[in-house]
Every structure is written in C-alpha cells, then in structure tokens.
Design an enzyme around this catalytic site. Sequence first.
Site, PDB file in Angstrom:
ATOM      1  N   ASP A 663       0.885  -1.314  -0.065  1.00 14.76           N
ATOM      2  CA  ASP A 663       0.139   0.112   0.191  1.00 14.76           C
ATOM      3  C   ASP A 663       0.782   1.098  -0.043  1.00 14.76           C
ATOM      4  O   ASP A 663       1.793   1.246   0.726  1.00 14.76           O
ATOM      5  CB  ASP A 663      -0.934   0.106   1.299  1.00 14.76           C
ATOM      6  CG  ASP A 663      -1.879  -1.109   1.272  1.00 14.76           C
ATOM      7  OD1 ASP A 663      -2.023  -1.802   0.160  1.00 14.76           O
ATOM      8  OD2 ASP A 663      -2.421  -1.388   2.542  1.00 14.76           O
ATOM      9  N   LYS A 750      -6.159   9.840  12.642  1.00 14.46           N
ATOM     10  CA  LYS A 750      -6.617   9.621  11.242  1.00 14.46           C
ATOM     11  C   LYS A 750      -7.628   9.907  10.818  1.00 14.46           C
ATOM     12  O   LYS A 750      -8.236  10.676   9.846  1.00 14.46           O
ATOM     13  CB  LYS A 750      -6.158   8.205  10.984  1.00 14.46           C
ATOM     14  CG  LYS A 750      -6.316   7.820   9.512  1.00 14.46           C
ATOM     15  CD  LYS A 750      -5.861   6.313   9.276  1.00 14.46           C
ATOM     16  CE  LYS A 750      -6.025   6.140   7.728  1.00 14.46           C
ATOM     17  NZ  LYS A 750      -5.754   4.623   7.459  1.00 14.46           N
ATOM     18  N   ASP A 915      -4.716   3.036  -4.725  1.00 17.74           N
ATOM     19  CA  ASP A 915      -3.166   3.199  -4.177  1.00 17.74           C
ATOM     20  C   ASP A 915      -2.425   1.986  -3.800  1.00 17.74           C
ATOM     21  O   ASP A 915      -1.552   2.072  -3.077  1.00 17.74           O
ATOM     22  CB  ASP A 915      -3.134   4.375  -3.753  1.00 17.74           C
ATOM     23  CG  ASP A 915      -3.806   4.259  -2.013  1.00 17.74           C
ATOM     24  OD1 ASP A 915      -4.489   3.286  -1.962  1.00 17.74           O
ATOM     25  OD2 ASP A 915      -3.420   5.066  -1.130  1.00 17.74           O
TER      26      ASP A 915
END
Length: 1098
Positions: A663, A750, A915
């Site tokens: 990732d 986050k 991604d």
Amino acid sequence: PIRESVRVSTDRDPDLEDEKREQLGESMQTELERLTWGVEVGTSEDINVDTVKRWGLQNNKYNAEHWIPPGGQRTAEDMGKLYQFWDEFIETYENEVMMNSGYREPLNKDKVFNTLLDHSNNKTNQTAEELKGIQTKIERMTMYFYEANVYESLGQLKNKFINIDEQTAKDYLLDKLEKPDDLDIVRAMGTYTLECIVVFVLSKQFNVFALDKASVQVATLVSELDSAAKIEYNRIIAEDRKRKKAKWGDKQINEDENILLQDKGVDTFNGDVHSELDRKKKSISKQTNRKRVRISKHKEPGIGEALFGWLASRKLIEVKKPVFLFDKKNKKPKNVIYPGYVDCLFDIKDLPFCSTLPMVYPPADWELWPTATAEVSDPYITNLTPLSSYRGGYLTSLQRESGDSPTLLSEKDYGVFDIHIDRERSQPVLSAVKKLQWQPYRINKLVYDFIQKHWSVLVSVGLLRPKNLALFKRKEALRLLSSLLFKHEELSTIYRYSELKSVLLKNIHASTFELYTMKIAEAYLDYKIYFPIFLDFRGRNYRHGPFHFHERDLVRSLIIFDESDDSAAHTINSDVGDRILHNFLISAAYHKSKFGVYREALEFIYNKIEDMQSKPTFFEKDIFVDTLCCRHPFQYISSCISLKTYADTKDLSVLRYTPVFQDASASAYQIMSYFLLDIDYGIHTNLLKKTNTDGRYIRDIYEFMWGCLIKYLIAEEKIELAIKLLTPNEKDQESVLAKIVSIFDRNVVKKMFMPMMYGKTDYTLKKDVEDLLKGKSDSEGINLISKHISTYWKVNFGKMKDLMDLINYVSWFGAGQDKPVVYSTPYWVTLQTYKWRKRVKMKIQYETTKNNEKEVKTTSAKMLIPLNDNDIRKSSTSTFANFIHQKDAFTAIQLVDFINKLENASSIPIYAVHDNFITMPEYASILPTLYRDSIFRMGHPLIIINKFLFDHILIPAIQNEHPQNKHLFSVEERSMLDRMMIDLQNPLIPDFGSVDITKARIKSIVIPKDLLLKCFSCLWMSKTKKISLVRWESCRDKIIKVYMRYTDDISSDEGVSRWLEYKNNLEFASDPVWSSDNTNGTQADSLDKGEDDYCIHY
C-alpha cells in the site's frame, strides 16, 4: 446490465475494510493483554464491543461479538445466557425444520456453478474456442436478461411468481396502465416475461454478496423495473427488425418500426417527476426551488410503479414500516418518518444468481463502439473521445445492441462525469488496462481445502459462520426465534426481539456470503480466471462482481497468480530465489501485524517458522489462536500454508505465485507533499528517503500529526496558564491537553484529519468530536476541543489549506461559467459537472389483500432528481478530492505503463487497487522505484496548477469573442500565453544541470498577476449567468491571492532547492525506458535497489 448497485466494487473501500480489521486485531490484542493482568468484566456496566470481546476471550467464545448485540445494562451472566440461547436455537432449527421431509435446499444457483464444474479441466481438455463458449454461456446466464435462463432458474420461487390461479403481471399491468406507449410495451411481452423481468431485477438489487445492504429504496426498485422492461422491449423490437430485414430487406420494414418506441434506459418514473417539476417550476421561487417538493401520485402510473404494485399485491415485498419519533416530555409521537425502503418477504437466497463473475477466457480489448460519437466539439476537449464510447471486457458486450452493455467508464451518468482521451497520446491508458485485465489468476486449492476441512474451528474463532445458517429459511427462522424467546421469559426482559432478529439475519446473510464465496472458488478451481477492468471518471480502476482483490480478506486469500500464455521462459537462480523468499516472508508477517521495519517482521516470521516445525499441532490449534489478533487472518493462514508446503517440497513456485500486497503510505498526503514540495510531509509519508542513527523505518504521517497536535496544545496551555495568572478570578476550564491525551490516539487522529483533505468542515469535525466524547465531556468542552483541533489544522497545515482553497475557488469559478470542471493528466481529461438535485417525495399507490378484501395502500418514494442547472457549491467542495484521486489514478496507470515497457513485461503480474499494488514476491522490490517515478511523471507541480487555471480562466478568456477584448492583451502577453500553452504539453522540466537556470525556468512559467486580472475582467464581460458581482470579485481576489502566495513559495530559492530534492528522490535516474530511441526496455532486476523502501510497503 442493470447496474449492480449493491455489488459493484466502487461501492466498497478495501482500505476501509483493512483498517477496520486492523483495529479489530489491535483491540483483540489489548483484551488478551488485559486478561493476562487479570482484568475482569464488571458485574453491571454499559456493554460495548470490547466488553463482548473480553467476555468471549475469558470464556473461549471467540465468536461472541457476532451473536451478542452491544448496548444496554447487561452483565457477563446475561451474555452467557444469550450465547446458550443461540446454541439452543440453532440446534432446535436443525432438528425440527431442516430434518423435516418437506425441507429443500435452494438449488437454483447451482446451475451456474454446475456449468463451470461440468466443463472443468479435470473432465475435459478445453481449447480456446471451448473456453470462449463457456464464458459466453456464463455471461448470458448471469449478466443479462434472457427470459429462458431466468425461468429455468426460478426453482422454489416458481410457485410464488408464476401461479395459474393468480393474475399474471401482464394482465395486472394491462388493467392498471393507461398510457398508450406503456400498453404497447406490455402487449409485446410474453405470458410470463414480466415475471422473469421482476425476478431478474430483484436478483440484481437484493444480492447475497451485499453484506452491508439488506434493503432497497422504493424509488430505485421502481426505476429499475421500468428500465428493465423497456430494455427488453427494445431488444424484442430490434430482433423483430432483424428478422424482417433478413427476410424482406430494408424496403419492406415499416417506417415506424425503424424508431424504437422508448429511449434505452429511460424510465417513466423519472420522466413523470421531471414533468411535474417543470409544471411547478413557475410557481416556485429560486429560494424554495432547493427545498423538497412533495408531488402527489400522478393519475397514470408507469410500468415500474405497476410492477411494484403487482409485487406488493402478491405479498412478495413489503415497504418498511414508518418510524415514530416521540416527544420525551409529552410522551407522544411528534413526527413520523417514512423510510421509503422495501424488503423481500421471501429468502433472497432463492433468487437466481445474477452477478458478474471472473472470466475463464481473456477479456475483450476495449474498442471504440462503431455507433458511438467518435469526437466531441468542445473548446476544452477538442478532438477527444469519451471513454463511455468504448466497449469491451466481457465477451457479450460487443454483441449486445440494446444499450445495457457495460462501457469502459464505470459511471452511470455519462457526459455528466466522463473521461475524454486522445486516441494517440492515451495509448498508455488502453495498454495498461489490457495488461491489468489480461493477467491470469487461479484459485488457491491449498487454502480452499484447508478452509473446508477446518470450517468448524474457523467458526469457533469468529472468522466464519456455521454453514447451516446459509440454509436457514427466513420465515421459519423468525417464527422459531419468536417462540423460543417467548419461552425464555427472563431473557426476553433483557434482549428485545428486534435486536435478536437483526443479529440472526446478519449472521444468516454473512453465512450465505461465505458459502457462495466458497462455491465460486470451487467452480473455478480448474480454470485460469481473468478480471475485466473498468475506470471511473477520475481514472481509478475497478472490477465488477463479488470475487476479486477489491474484496474481503476471505476472497483475497483464495486468489493467486498464474503464468500468462505469452510469458517468456523464466529461470529462478539463487539470487531470484532469495528475493522471492525474503519478500514473501515479510509479506506473511505483515498479514499478522504491523512492524516498524522489515527486519522486525523477518524476526517474527522466523520464530513462527520454528513453531511450525517444532509444534505438530500448529495447523490444528496454534494458527487459529494467531488469527484472533491478525490484520488479515485468512491471508495469514494462506501464507503459513505456503511456507509449510515450500518446507516440505522445496518448490519455490508455491511462494512465487502467492500475491503480496503493498500500500502507498497515505497516498493523498504523498501527492500533497509533492504539490507543496514539503520536505517534512515527504519524509513522514515515506515518499522521500531519509535515514537516521537507528536506520530507516516506516514513518506514519498520522503519528507525526499526533505529535504535532500535542506540541501545539502544550504551547496553547502555557499561554492559557499565563492568562489565568493575570486573571485569577477567571473560571477554570477543563484541560484540553489532558482530555485529548486520555482519549485520542493515532487512529482517532487519522479519522479526524484524513477527511480534512477532502473538504471536511468545522461542523462535521465538531460532530465527530461529539461522537468520540459522548458521555465524557459537556458541550462546552466539546466546543473547546473542536476549536483547538480546527485551529491546529489551519495553523500547522496552512500551505495545504491554501492549495485546497485554490483548487476549490477555481472550480467554483469554472462551474459558474456553465462549463464542466476540467482537470487533466498527460493521458486523459476528466469532465465533472455536478447538477442540482431536487429532493422529491412521490406517492405510489398499490393494492394488497387483507382478510380476503382488497386494500389500497400508499407509500412514499424519496428521490434526488438531477436538474439542468450546475451545482456550483458542490463543484467547489468536491473537486479537490476528485483532483487528488485523479493523480492517484494516473500514478497507477503510469506504473503499469512502465512495466509494459520492460522486456520481460509479460512475466511481471500487476494488480492495482487505487493506491494499493499487488504482484509476485519476485517483483515486489521494484514497485517503490516505479511508484516514485510515476508521481514524478505527473510533471512539475506548478505546471499542473497552471494547466488547471488555463482550463478554467485563461483559455476561456482568450477564446472570448467580445469586441471589447480585441486589444485587451498586448503582443507580449499573447506571446507569453502561446509559450505557456506549449509548456503545458510537456509538464516535465528538463534537467538543466544548473540551479540558476532551473530557477529561471520555474519563474518563467508563473502566470503574472496583471495577466490574470485581465483574464478575469474578460470573463466578467462574457458572463450571462446571474452571479453577484461582489461574490464574483471575492472569488477572483482569493484565487489571485492564493496563487501568488503558492508561486512565490514554489519559485523561491528554497522552493527550487526543494524541487531538486524531490526530483533526485523520485526520478528514476538511469532510465533508458523513457528514451525515445530505446526499443528493448530494461531488466526489472535493475530496478531493485536491494534496500528496504517504504514509500509503498506491506
């Protein structure tokens, strides 16, 4: 086909699923540590998910969280009683219902699987033509409506939908419909064609693989029923015309039959809403036009509404009951909410299998459809071709003419959201798509057999549900649940029936998902399989259906790579073998948990290998204990099985074909760091390499933010403390620092700051803080914490916010010109046009029977109807997120294009999920180098921003024909504009070998402020839309202010220095691949730097 709104991969975020699983593993590890220290469950506490886990660990009930609903004042004893209740319920059902002689398993889905099994390699040796025939047959059975296929697959539903004693759907519609066009459509149908259409639509909407969706909106169902009937009518007319043409020729075809009666995919329901809106438009002011409009049911129902009424009258569906909101003070209903959702009253497991599956034959190349409009004439996208004009992928998509074949663009609203490409410059896009979809895979038989053998153990640790649950009938199961709960009076006072019903249905649904996932795997065991690629309007790639790497951990563990037919002969020497083993071991460790450096991961997995060799019970006991705290439990099991097989056979192919997942490290922030040329962001997203005394390690941007937030709060509290000393009578406030430190962590940070990138507002931030601090702080404390977090973001990430504002302001300005918002890459142009959506509430009437008497019922269908006016606000707030996603997509396409240019490209498998990148262990080490270079190939950040300004401001100003503009631009300015237009064609800045020359080059591409002002004034003269001058000037001033601030930073001495550092880190220096005279490419081995690189990592 009808869009699979519940199972198209665009509806799920695999990263989010991974994050949830990681947090689950972390919390489970925490609970195990608490047990080690003897922490007990309270005797009476407000139960939460962690409490259930703790109880499950203490009592060896590792699947407790699946069966015990959180919430309420319940004790450990209560949880134990409920767990025993479920054991009794399952045992009773199996003994009393499943053993009943009248019970039958749903067999209708087996038709698809049996077709694959009957033709599998262990029974026949298929040729390419045979495989093509199998694939075509499967597509016809699962993707498109064919009446014969649906009728044969009805199984146990045949008596429910087709009953000679009941009125057929055709007769019902002929009684209810009044519009001549609709009546013609119904008359063209066969006796039971409409019943089969209904079953087909329900199969698409109510899908056994949709774990997160059990209901469907009334409006969606009505619309899909209407569209499906018209698509089938178009097909019938087209087939009839073909027969007449073949028999009589063109001259004998009636002129009226050359025009299809209904537009493809257009439904009466939406059309009627638009008509009603147009009728009311004159009486609705601009202000009220954005509010919800209540529209009474029209007198002439459409086909979709009539079919909905037929379903309701046959008691096959029901509309969810209204929700009554009560006033706590008066204890009376104060409002009624009509959900507008519909449920099936039969088991959706009995519906035919209508979902796209992997292919057993290579997908068709994407080609421009002959009947599509090849070019579009728009000054912004001259001579470009819309991606929605390309057909391919599934084999039958090139054979269908009824308008229901999928296109390369996965969006439903073509033209509103689209990609346009130059067929010459965009060849890398089509080549990358071909590379991705021509990669073969196969089912991992070792993992499949292991799961089947140890299913009961996997159930006990909470990874799977009991198989028999998938065979439970909804009606009988709920009846038994109600009667059994009635017998357990004490339990019924603790748990509500609605709670337990929800738990049961979720588990049945999950069990069905798992069972059919394994059925798919079994059916494809002896085939090579392929996944067709689709792109969204930003360029991100997707796959359709329930079985691919976008899916959950279980599905991922069952898929491995296979060799391409055109792969070159491959020799595995000792160096390659060491690389395969090294990368595979690291990947296996990361499926268990995260590590700061790869060295720690290797130490962990070496210890685990020793356990495998020294403990005979490892694969019978220990491995299942490990899965309790795994990030990806099934993939961890898969890795362990592969390691054991390799240890026994020394066959490296077992490891070589197992996929490894890497990732990008916070890719959105990586791209932002590149646009800002920010060294700190680049380092903390691992995009820039930086070593320290301890060696290189994986950095985390959210840990970095967490640390910066603490430092900011410490500084703020020092200031507040000083103020308190000066004003001793001031009321003491709760310490924000203490509160945040006690509750926040990396994951919370986050959650708070990742959405900031996509336009999260202060209001939404406050709501998130409220949810987090619910019951732990008062409103004043919540407001204070929200204010500090918002201020911290604006102060510490000011440059990032400026760039976001610049993109948003330019988007607002472009949308205000009644033009699509356009943002480009070197390979394609994205067009985005958000439309105002009218909130409409429609009344739909249908008949049902109660006590043998007909009863007319009314339900509400809530819809958002797109209007013709651009939604400027939505364009402004949404563009930045789409802009960043497009750059993500370009990076993925560029990386695959780089691999295509290598001389051994056919031997290097690659699968991109946004991604995230998946390949063989042998090639995992080269991806970080390719990823960095792909970001660099976007071009210099200033050129990308300039292109965005040119598309929305400078080009429209130059093309403006207003007489007053004739001498607005000087000769020098026009020359400058021409030179900049040429520069935009090549976004890469050459390596001049001199800092001074590079600085001068960067300064030369800055758009002067005076030129921008002239362009803005030119555009104002050309405006026709009524936007207030004050607002327009405010937007203009913000654009110029932020752009000049951005360019001053980028073109400064420090900015040029930062650019060169990024260039040196990202660009693949020894790069013969990009030379125009290179034809042989380069070996992948030369890209492996032989060192740990974490810009993308396991």
